[in-house]
Write an enzyme that holds these catalytic residues in place. Structure first.
Site, PDB file in Angstrom:
ATOM      1  N   ASN A 111      23.549  -8.840 -10.464  1.00 18.32           N
ATOM      2  CA  ASN A 111      22.158  -8.893 -10.922  1.00 18.32           C
ATOM      3  C   ASN A 111      21.767 -10.362 -10.997  1.00 18.32           C
ATOM      4  OD1 ASN A 111      19.702  -8.722 -12.157  1.00 18.32           O
ATOM      5  ND2 ASN A 111      20.489  -8.055 -14.159  1.00 18.32           N
ATOM      6  N   TRP A 112      21.028 -10.810  -9.987  1.00 13.02           N
ATOM      7  CA  TRP A 112      20.676 -12.241  -9.933  1.00 13.02           C
ATOM      8  C   TRP A 112      19.555 -12.594 -10.899  1.00 13.02           C
ATOM      9  CZ3 TRP A 112      20.586 -13.505  -3.908  1.00 13.02           C
ATOM     10  CH2 TRP A 112      21.911 -13.534  -3.439  1.00 13.02           C
ATOM     11  N   LYS A 113      18.958 -11.616 -11.512  1.00 10.82           N
ATOM     12  CA  LYS A 113      17.824 -11.872 -12.425  1.00 10.82           C
ATOM     13  C   LYS A 113      16.805 -12.792 -11.727  1.00 10.82           C
ATOM     14  CE  LYS A 113      20.905 -11.154 -16.271  1.00 10.82           C
ATOM     15  NZ  LYS A 113      21.162 -11.291 -17.681  1.00 10.82           N
ATOM     16  N   HIS A 152      17.137  -2.125 -17.777  1.00 10.21           N
ATOM     17  CA  HIS A 152      17.955  -3.266 -18.232  1.00 10.21           C
ATOM     18  C   HIS A 152      17.480  -3.679 -19.624  1.00 10.21           C
ATOM     19  CE1 HIS A 152      19.680  -7.270 -18.478  1.00 10.21           C
ATOM     20  NE2 HIS A 152      20.518  -6.896 -17.528  1.00 10.21           N
ATOM     21  N   GLU A 174      16.920  -6.427 -20.882  1.00 11.96           N
ATOM     22  CA  GLU A 174      15.859  -7.447 -20.872  1.00 11.96           C
ATOM     23  C   GLU A 174      14.497  -6.799 -20.626  1.00 11.96           C
ATOM     24  OE1 GLU A 174      17.733 -10.065 -18.033  1.00 11.96           O
ATOM     25  OE2 GLU A 174      19.274 -10.531 -19.522  1.00 11.96           O
ATOM     26  N   GLU A 192      25.827  -1.696 -21.146  1.00 13.95           N
ATOM     27  CA  GLU A 192      25.753  -3.135 -21.360  1.00 13.95           C
ATOM     28  C   GLU A 192      25.422  -3.418 -22.817  1.00 13.95           C
ATOM     29  OE1 GLU A 192      24.831  -5.373 -17.514  1.00 13.95           O
ATOM     30  OE2 GLU A 192      22.923  -4.684 -18.277  1.00 13.95           O
ATOM     31  N   GLY A 196      25.025 -12.328 -21.252  1.00 10.93           N
ATOM     32  CA  GLY A 196      24.684 -13.747 -21.159  1.00 10.93           C
ATOM     33  C   GLY A 196      25.164 -14.573 -22.339  1.00 10.93           C
ATOM     34  N   SER A 205      28.826 -10.425 -19.746  1.00  8.42           N
ATOM     35  CA  SER A 205      29.735 -11.557 -19.606  1.00  8.42           C
ATOM     36  C   SER A 205      31.011 -11.207 -18.833  1.00  8.42           C
ATOM     37  CB  SER A 205      30.066 -12.159 -20.976  1.00  8.42           C
ATOM     38  OG  SER A 205      28.880 -12.646 -21.589  1.00  8.42           O
TER      39      SER A 205
HETATM   40  C1  PEP Z   1      23.349  -8.464 -16.807  1.00  6.69           C
HETATM   41  O1  PEP Z   1      22.454  -9.173 -16.432  1.00  6.69           O
HETATM   42  O2  PEP Z   1      23.235  -7.250 -16.653  1.00  6.69           O
HETATM   43  C2  PEP Z   1      24.541  -9.080 -17.408  1.00  6.69           C
HETATM   44  C3  PEP Z   1      25.510  -8.304 -17.802  1.00  6.69           C
HETATM   45  O3  PEP Z   1      24.542 -10.450 -17.499  1.00  6.69           O
HETATM   46  P1  PEP Z   1      25.832 -11.392 -17.803  1.00  6.69           P
HETATM   47  O4  PEP Z   1      26.926 -10.944 -16.848  1.00  6.69           O
HETATM   48  O5  PEP Z   1      25.366 -12.764 -17.522  1.00  6.69           O
HETATM   49  O6  PEP Z   1      26.220 -11.164 -19.228  1.00  6.69           O
END
Ligand code: PEP
Length: 255
Positions: free
Chosen positions: A9-11, A95, A97, A167, A173, A212
């Site tokens: 997931n490049w966001k 997600h 976010e 998640e 993050g 993470s």
């Molecule tokens: C995500 O964006 O879904 C995620 C898990 O980010 P990260 O790996 O940076 O925690």
């Protein structure tokens, strides 16, 4: 047997040249990784370019979001058919976010998942509790409600095709990964809820862990019986790092 699925997931990261460089560097590194399904979710404007770079490879293209309506006056939004044209196979929905920053409800996420399935795309449906939820002992209530609500419109006969990403919000993050024990315990709860809802298909739904994930912890996470893959943010922005995650079988698996 559930085929592992590792998704990047490049966001809201990477420019077009950076994305091209990523793919050129990444593909040779994973040419031998056929046991796992690999997915890359770039930002919308890069879907065309990354899709062209991935054409003819085993790596699937995903979008990070979608709008459930067929078309209409939804400024700034993107419809499922547009993602089909760009060659997407998966779309991340719900997600944390999106839920936290853009107020997306379970019902809205459910309508996106249904719209995707009706067009032949597959949703990666995200669920996860906040730190406050976990510390107040409400993790399973919150996850149960998110699963029931977000999957409310998934027809039973299509259930095995979807992907669920667990998640924990406190791990996204933050550098703070759930321990393998906490992750497995929570995945087992998610699996049971999916079985209650979809019967035997619940055993075929792949459940990714996200939060993470990095080369150092993917091995031990993937060795848990109910963890079938990972949704990776930060560590998916470097080709070498994401390629190591894809090759999880050879990782040391330390926390
Ligand atoms: C995500 O964006 O879904 C995620 C898990 O980010 P990260 O790996 O940076 O925690």
């Amino acid at each position: 047997m559930r085929r592992p699925i590792l998704a990047a997931n490049w966001k809201m990261h990477l420019t077009r040249p950076e994305a091209r460089d990523f793919v050129a560097d990444f593909l040779p590194r994973v040419a031998d990784a056929s046991a796992a399904e690999i997915v890359i979710a770039p930002p919308y404007p890069l879907l065309g370019c990354v899709g062209q770079c991935l054409a003819g490879t085993a790596v699937s293209l995903a979008a990070q979001n979608v709008h459930p309506a067929e078309r209409g006056a939804f400024t700034g939004e993107v419809a499922v058919a547009m993602l089909v044209e760009l060659g997407c196979r998966y779309v991340i929905v719900g997600h944390s976010e999106r839920r936290a920053l853009f107020g997306e409800s379970d019902a809205f996420v459910a309508s996106k998942a249904a719209a995707l399935l009706s067009h032949g795309l597959l949703p990666i449906v995200c669920v996860g509790e906040t730190l406050e939820d976990r510390e107040s002992g409400r993790t399973f209530d919150v996850l149960g409600a998110q699963i029931d609500g977000s999957l409310a419109e998934v027809p039973g006969e299509r259930a095995a095709e979807i992907v669920v990403a667990y998640e924990p919000v406190w791990a996204i993050g933050t550098g703070r990964t759930a321990t393998p024990e906490i992750a497995q315990q929570t995945h087992a709860f998610v699996r049971e809820r999916l079985r209650e809802r979809f019967g035997g298909a619940g055993d075929r739904i792949r459940i990714q862990y996200g939060g993470s994930v990095k080369p150092e912890n993917i091995g031990v996470l993937m060795s848990q019986p109910d963890i079938d893959g990972a949704l990776v943010g930060g560590a998916s922005l470097e080709p070498a790092s994401f390629a190591k995650i894809v090759h999880f079988e050879s990782q040391e698996g330390s926390q």
